[in-house]
Scaffold this active site. Sequence first.
Site, PDB file in Angstrom:
ATOM      1  N   THR A  62      76.027  66.519  28.357  1.00 35.22           N
ATOM      2  CA  THR A  62      77.433  66.680  28.001  1.00 35.22           C
ATOM      3  C   THR A  62      78.291  66.089  29.111  1.00 35.22           C
ATOM      4  O   THR A  62      77.880  66.012  30.269  1.00 35.22           O
ATOM      5  CB  THR A  62      77.795  68.151  27.767  1.00 35.22           C
ATOM      6  OG1 THR A  62      77.839  68.854  29.010  1.00 35.22           O
ATOM      7  CG2 THR A  62      76.785  68.823  26.835  1.00 35.22           C
ATOM      8  N   GLY A  63      79.497  65.665  28.747  1.00 34.03           N
ATOM      9  CA  GLY A  63      80.334  64.992  29.741  1.00 34.03           C
ATOM     10  C   GLY A  63      79.682  63.708  30.202  1.00 34.03           C
ATOM     11  O   GLY A  63      79.727  63.371  31.387  1.00 34.03           O
ATOM     12  N   GLY A  75      81.847  59.312  35.147  1.00 36.62           N
ATOM     13  CA  GLY A  75      81.503  60.090  36.334  1.00 36.62           C
ATOM     14  C   GLY A  75      80.022  60.357  36.484  1.00 36.62           C
ATOM     15  O   GLY A  75      79.162  59.536  36.136  1.00 36.62           O
ATOM     16  N   TYR A 107      89.823  77.240  37.865  1.00 40.85           N
ATOM     17  CA  TYR A 107      88.631  76.402  38.051  1.00 40.85           C
ATOM     18  C   TYR A 107      87.530  77.170  38.775  1.00 40.85           C
ATOM     19  O   TYR A 107      86.363  77.160  38.364  1.00 40.85           O
ATOM     20  CB  TYR A 107      89.003  75.145  38.840  1.00 40.85           C
ATOM     21  CG  TYR A 107      87.843  74.200  39.052  1.00 40.85           C
ATOM     22  CD1 TYR A 107      87.361  73.431  38.000  1.00 40.85           C
ATOM     23  CD2 TYR A 107      87.234  74.083  40.299  1.00 40.85           C
ATOM     24  CE1 TYR A 107      86.294  72.562  38.189  1.00 40.85           C
ATOM     25  CE2 TYR A 107      86.176  73.210  40.491  1.00 40.85           C
ATOM     26  CZ  TYR A 107      85.706  72.453  39.440  1.00 40.85           C
ATOM     27  OH  TYR A 107      84.650  71.605  39.633  1.00 40.85           O
TER      28      TYR A 107
END
Length: 281
Positions: A12-13, A17, A166
């Site tokens: 995922t993601g 990056g 966060y």
Amino acid sequence: MNDLAGRAFLVTGGTNGIGLEAAVLFAARGADVTIVGRDPARTEAAVATIGERAGRPVESVLCDFASLDSIRGLAAEFRSRHGRLHVLLNNAGTVFAERTITADGFESTFAVNHLGYFLLTALLRDLLVQSAPARIVNVSSEANYRGTLDFDDMAMEKGYWVMGAYARSKLCNVLFTRRLARELEGTGVTVNCLHPGRISTNIWSHAPGWAKPGIAVVKWFMQSPQDGGKNLEYACTSPELDGKTGLYLHQRRIQDPAKLAMDDAVADRLWEESARMVGAR
């Protein structure tokens, strides 16, 4: 080198990056990689980039991790294509400058960074067990040391701060990892989490305007996404971690997370609350 041939990875993601960099490394070693992205154009571009760099095609699935229904759709789509899953890399993450609530009614940073991990893993858990030995790797952060939890105010109505939200989500990643490791003991599926390093990525693109000049300066001293991708590769594939579970890695070094992250009673409570929120057993 095709030492990962025949092994299925879900990242995922994975469109930019450290997620993209890890996907390149997995695919180059022969793994059957599926990346998850939110934006169709960016996801299509990432598939092309990874395939070109790895010399091997990868698949993709679209998902908005701020939506529980979208996560359910992701799991269903993956299961329709694959009968096995050897590595689930929960890497998608974000942060919001202002308090934002998802369509499901949850604070958005918590929803994407924690509930997304929790629900997707629950939906794919049996597939991982069937494919054992398998690994689940949750991307946390050293921010877990600054995280707090208030079970009476999970939506942060009493006061929202971008770093507080966060840090809370990253603390939850560690608590979830340790609790899930207990749950999966004896199944052949290990669960670990890591701080991948202080990486220069786009995760802070939603940070408040006043913070961006400072972030730009700090980025000069950060590690590259390639470095972070290698740390993810280590957590997902290194023989040194065979059979080891419930760990927090600071890049590639095992260390204790925050004291609160090691509280089993807090982990149990978070598990119960998370299951209730997403409607999972």
